[in-house]
Design a protein around this motif. Sequence first.
Motif, PDB file in Angstrom:
ATOM      1  N   SER A  23       4.599  11.434  -5.701  1.00 51.41           N
ATOM      2  CA  SER A  23       4.682  11.552  -4.198  1.00 51.41           C
ATOM      3  C   SER A  23       4.775  10.385  -3.755  1.00 51.41           C
ATOM      4  N   VAL A  24       3.893   9.348  -4.416  1.00 53.09           N
ATOM      5  CA  VAL A  24       3.990   7.956  -3.864  1.00 53.09           C
ATOM      6  C   VAL A  24       5.272   7.314  -4.344  1.00 53.09           C
ATOM      7  N   MET A  25       5.643   7.522  -5.317  1.00 52.32           N
ATOM      8  CA  MET A  25       7.125   7.007  -5.688  1.00 52.32           C
ATOM      9  C   MET A  25       8.214   7.262  -4.998  1.00 52.32           C
ATOM     10  N   ALA A  26       8.389   8.801  -5.038  1.00 50.77           N
ATOM     11  CA  ALA A  26       9.211   9.379  -4.053  1.00 50.77           C
ATOM     12  C   ALA A  26       9.412   8.841  -2.573  1.00 50.77           C
ATOM     13  N   SER A  27       8.201   8.670  -2.050  1.00 49.43           N
ATOM     14  CA  SER A  27       8.217   8.408  -0.431  1.00 49.43           C
ATOM     15  C   SER A  27       8.565   6.818  -0.480  1.00 49.43           C
ATOM     16  N   LYS A  28       8.655   6.029  -1.339  1.00 53.22           N
ATOM     17  CA  LYS A  28       8.796   4.725  -0.988  1.00 53.22           C
ATOM     18  C   LYS A  28      10.067   4.300  -0.168  1.00 53.22           C
ATOM     19  N   PHE A  29      10.950   5.351  -0.127  1.00 55.34           N
ATOM     20  CA  PHE A  29      12.065   4.870   0.535  1.00 55.34           C
ATOM     21  C   PHE A  29      12.114   5.263   2.130  1.00 55.34           C
ATOM     22  N   LEU A  30      10.837   6.123   2.370  1.00 58.78           N
ATOM     23  CA  LEU A  30      10.795   6.247   3.843  1.00 58.78           C
ATOM     24  C   LEU A  30      10.463   5.015   4.684  1.00 58.78           C
ATOM     25  N   PRO A  31      10.905   5.173   5.821  1.00 64.73           N
ATOM     26  CA  PRO A  31      10.804   3.930   6.707  1.00 64.73           C
ATOM     27  C   PRO A  31       9.188   3.913   7.187  1.00 64.73           C
ATOM     28  N   SER A  32       8.574   2.662   7.142  1.00 64.19           N
ATOM     29  CA  SER A  32       7.084   2.836   7.228  1.00 64.19           C
ATOM     30  C   SER A  32       6.964   2.034   8.599  1.00 64.19           C
ATOM     31  N   ARG A  33       5.642   2.354   9.043  1.00 66.61           N
ATOM     32  CA  ARG A  33       4.956   1.515  10.319  1.00 66.61           C
ATOM     33  C   ARG A  33       4.211   0.526  10.122  1.00 66.61           C
ATOM     34  N   LEU A  34       4.798  -0.689   9.788  1.00 67.14           N
ATOM     35  CA  LEU A  34       4.381  -1.710   9.230  1.00 67.14           C
ATOM     36  C   LEU A  34       3.706  -2.411  10.384  1.00 67.14           C
ATOM     37  N   THR A  35       2.627  -3.243  10.237  1.00 67.82           N
ATOM     38  CA  THR A  35       2.061  -4.290  11.428  1.00 67.82           C
ATOM     39  C   THR A  35       3.063  -5.436  11.253  1.00 67.82           C
ATOM     40  N   LEU A  36       3.889  -5.558  12.204  1.00 62.56           N
ATOM     41  CA  LEU A  36       4.695  -6.870  12.287  1.00 62.56           C
ATOM     42  C   LEU A  36       4.583  -7.356  13.549  1.00 62.56           C
ATOM     43  N   PRO A  37       4.969  -8.737  13.517  1.00 62.57           N
ATOM     44  CA  PRO A  37       4.768  -9.655  15.043  1.00 62.57           C
ATOM     45  C   PRO A  37       5.485  -8.923  15.942  1.00 62.57           C
ATOM     46  N   GLN A  97      -4.752  14.834  12.812  1.00 63.08           N
ATOM     47  CA  GLN A  97      -3.114  14.818  13.648  1.00 63.08           C
ATOM     48  C   GLN A  97      -2.791  13.485  13.397  1.00 63.08           C
ATOM     49  N   THR A  98      -3.658  12.504  13.419  1.00 63.65           N
ATOM     50  CA  THR A  98      -3.106  10.973  13.420  1.00 63.65           C
ATOM     51  C   THR A  98      -3.266  10.468  11.961  1.00 63.65           C
ATOM     52  N   LYS A  99      -3.103  11.232  11.163  1.00 68.90           N
ATOM     53  CA  LYS A  99      -3.119  10.722   9.530  1.00 68.90           C
ATOM     54  C   LYS A  99      -1.602  10.467   9.326  1.00 68.90           C
ATOM     55  N   HIS A 100      -1.444   9.223   8.390  1.00 70.57           N
ATOM     56  CA  HIS A 100      -0.025   9.274   8.200  1.00 70.57           C
ATOM     57  C   HIS A 100       0.127   9.821   6.555  1.00 70.57           C
ATOM     58  N   GLY A 101       1.133  10.508   6.343  1.00 69.27           N
ATOM     59  CA  GLY A 101       1.484  11.183   5.007  1.00 69.27           C
ATOM     60  C   GLY A 101       2.757  10.652   4.445  1.00 69.27           C
ATOM     61  N   PHE A 102       3.083  11.098   3.188  1.00 74.13           N
ATOM     62  CA  PHE A 102       4.285  10.825   2.365  1.00 74.13           C
ATOM     63  C   PHE A 102       5.278  11.066   3.265  1.00 74.13           C
ATOM     64  N   THR A 103       5.495  12.211   3.788  1.00 71.55           N
ATOM     65  CA  THR A 103       6.735  13.086   4.331  1.00 71.55           C
ATOM     66  C   THR A 103       6.596  12.719   6.112  1.00 71.55           C
ATOM     67  N   ASN A 104       5.642  12.162   6.743  1.00 72.10           N
ATOM     68  CA  ASN A 104       5.768  12.018   7.937  1.00 72.10           C
ATOM     69  C   ASN A 104       4.606  10.916   8.361  1.00 72.10           C
ATOM     70  N   TYR A 105       4.719  10.239   9.288  1.00 78.97           N
ATOM     71  CA  TYR A 105       3.861   9.391   9.910  1.00 78.97           C
ATOM     72  C   TYR A 105       3.171  10.146  11.336  1.00 78.97           C
ATOM     73  N   ALA A 106       2.055   9.548  11.503  1.00 83.31           N
ATOM     74  CA  ALA A 106       1.595   9.896  12.841  1.00 83.31           C
ATOM     75  C   ALA A 106       2.322   9.649  13.986  1.00 83.31           C
ATOM     76  N   ARG A 107       2.437  10.466  15.212  1.00 81.11           N
ATOM     77  CA  ARG A 107       3.369  10.402  16.146  1.00 81.11           C
ATOM     78  C   ARG A 107       3.410   9.224  16.992  1.00 81.11           C
ATOM     79  N   GLY A 108       4.440   8.590  17.304  1.00 81.60           N
ATOM     80  CA  GLY A 108       4.462   7.478  17.881  1.00 81.60           C
ATOM     81  C   GLY A 108       5.734   7.179  18.454  1.00 81.60           C
ATOM     82  N   PRO A 109       6.038   5.923  19.111  1.00 83.06           N
ATOM     83  CA  PRO A 109       7.425   5.722  19.638  1.00 83.06           C
ATOM     84  C   PRO A 109       8.356   5.608  18.816  1.00 83.06           C
ATOM     85  N   ARG A 110       9.750   6.076  18.955  1.00 86.28           N
ATOM     86  CA  ARG A 110      10.751   5.720  17.993  1.00 86.28           C
ATOM     87  C   ARG A 110      11.036   4.230  17.861  1.00 86.28           C
TER      88      ARG A 110
END
Length: 661
Positions: A23-37, A97-110
Amino acid sequence: MEASGIALVQNLDFSCLHELVISVMASKFLPSRLTLPLNSPRFHILPSTSASVLLPNKTIIPMASSSSASSSVKNPTKEEEEELQEKIGQALTYHQQTKHGFTNYARGPRDLDWANQPNPFRRYISAPLLPLLHFPTDKKPTVAVTDDAPLYSSLFHSLPPPKPITQSTISQLFYDSLALSAWKTTRFSTWSLRVNPSSGNLHPTEAYLIAPPVESISDSPFVAHYAPKEHSLELRATIPSGFFPKFFPDNSFLIGISSIFWREAWKYGERAFRYCNHDVGHAIGAIAMAAATLGWDVKLLDGFGYKDLEKLMGLEIFPDFKIPSRPIKGKFPDIEFEHPDCLILVFPNGSNRFDVNYKELSSVINEFSNLEWKGKPNSLSKEHICWDIIYRTAEAVKKPLTIQKGEFPVDQFKSSGICSENSYKGLTIREVVRKRRSAVDMDGVTVMERETFYQILLHCLPSGKGEKHRRQLALPFRVLSWDAEVHAALFVHRVIGLPKGLYFLVRNEDHLEELKKATRSEFKWRKPEGCPDDLPLYELVTSDYRELAKHLSCHQDIASDGCFSLGMVAHFELTLSEKGAWMYPRLFWETGILGQVLYLEAHAVGISATGIGCFFDDPVHELLGLKGSKFQSLYHFTVGGPVLDERIMSLPAYPGPSIDA
């Protein structure tokens, strides 16, 4: 070449981890919510399809405090008990409800609405502005202002003699805890940094000083808001002259902390409530360290209720926010209110005990509503998005007044363990706290000596040397009013003399047997080579887990490219059921204080660190073998050699640009 999913954990020999790793490796191409500047154009979030669970808002029934003081609270009725459980249920619902998962992230702005990025600086328009003093950061014998900041590492051994409350010492306290530390600029943008770290550099945390008369600041006892951009106090109100002599020890004052949820929710959506409370912990830890520099001790006055803090800080000025039934976008100026979090008593170290009558104090504070409050809060954004579950959960976890009267014990200061004092670079506390930076990338090369790793972890323990770790007696954890509830699962990547692998730091040794039973039976739970006797660190399994650490932290290289990374694991559901829903944010405060120590330790030994709020919650639990909600991972962290972006130029904190950024 990247290892295959099976290779990542082949030495674990846990067949049940096979599905997890795939699951970890299959999900690596999902867009991620990173802490960016904040200025980064790269940002994408996958919204969750989960729905909010709505619970009615009711008044919380007071619960008994863990303090030794006697309590007059009666056992709750059946209806009251159901209400308490309902509030705990809301906290658990929010957390799930606010957990991140391999198939979806917690709800936030697009995407990010840059036009409505919140102003990071709260100001009270027309309130008198009282400038504070500035101090040199570097050790320069020729500077005009006397700088006697002690060495960073010395504070963990003993505190210096307490200094009096003056304009100079109050100025130092804020300068070394909540002030600006620098400005950064590139060709297209400029932004400020602060001494206290914050998720995404968004800074939802505000601070208030409640103090007796201080020469050159105020001739009367007062409440003031701290304005970090100006390093000044905004005078909000003067208070009755008998307030401090009657209720608090000599030479003491109060600092109140509040949060503006909208500042974090603008970027992080529903998960923002977690990050706001991380930042409360960062601020508490920063204040505790700065106070120690001046010979002052600190304690949370956790008997107060939400309404007491609201009145004491003058936050009734904000209208009640009417929570919508679902996430909604529009103009909601009331969403910029401040949520009062906690109150910190600052007093001379060496005090043994004093009396606290919360009931009488609450009665006096109730009259603060009638004070003449100065200043109108500025607007932060023109338009907003309301993530309703944040505000429903904030309602559910509001702490009630604990009606108690009696002695407030102050435990003796306990020094932290020492195994490698030479690991530190001889920096003063001011050099460490004001030059600390959150790393954006790690170099993947820097290594750490084993003794340095052990020394850092000794400063992460709550009870000090020679103690069984449980009670929070050492700096800075002694500010907290409860026993340690947060542990650390560590991925060791580049520590000389220590095998790569998964380790566990037990910060409350009363939990050790429970942790062994709750985690995988195959874990070794043995002390690593050379580990100090008073460091409860355990080797679970050895192998190279750099790729696994990376993918569990939302596929971020920063989790695998440092010397080590970790997940902070809280004793979760039982803590809430025994103490109340109001412990939910407090568990995050504890992780924030632990994170603050890791930030400072990293800089003090010559490297860097950063907090990681984006991680896959339940896959982390599955890796450890944790089931249900008995233990939960609340915050991730990484420590290592930073990669510096030479395109970004640093500017002094003061005087800074005129922009609010």
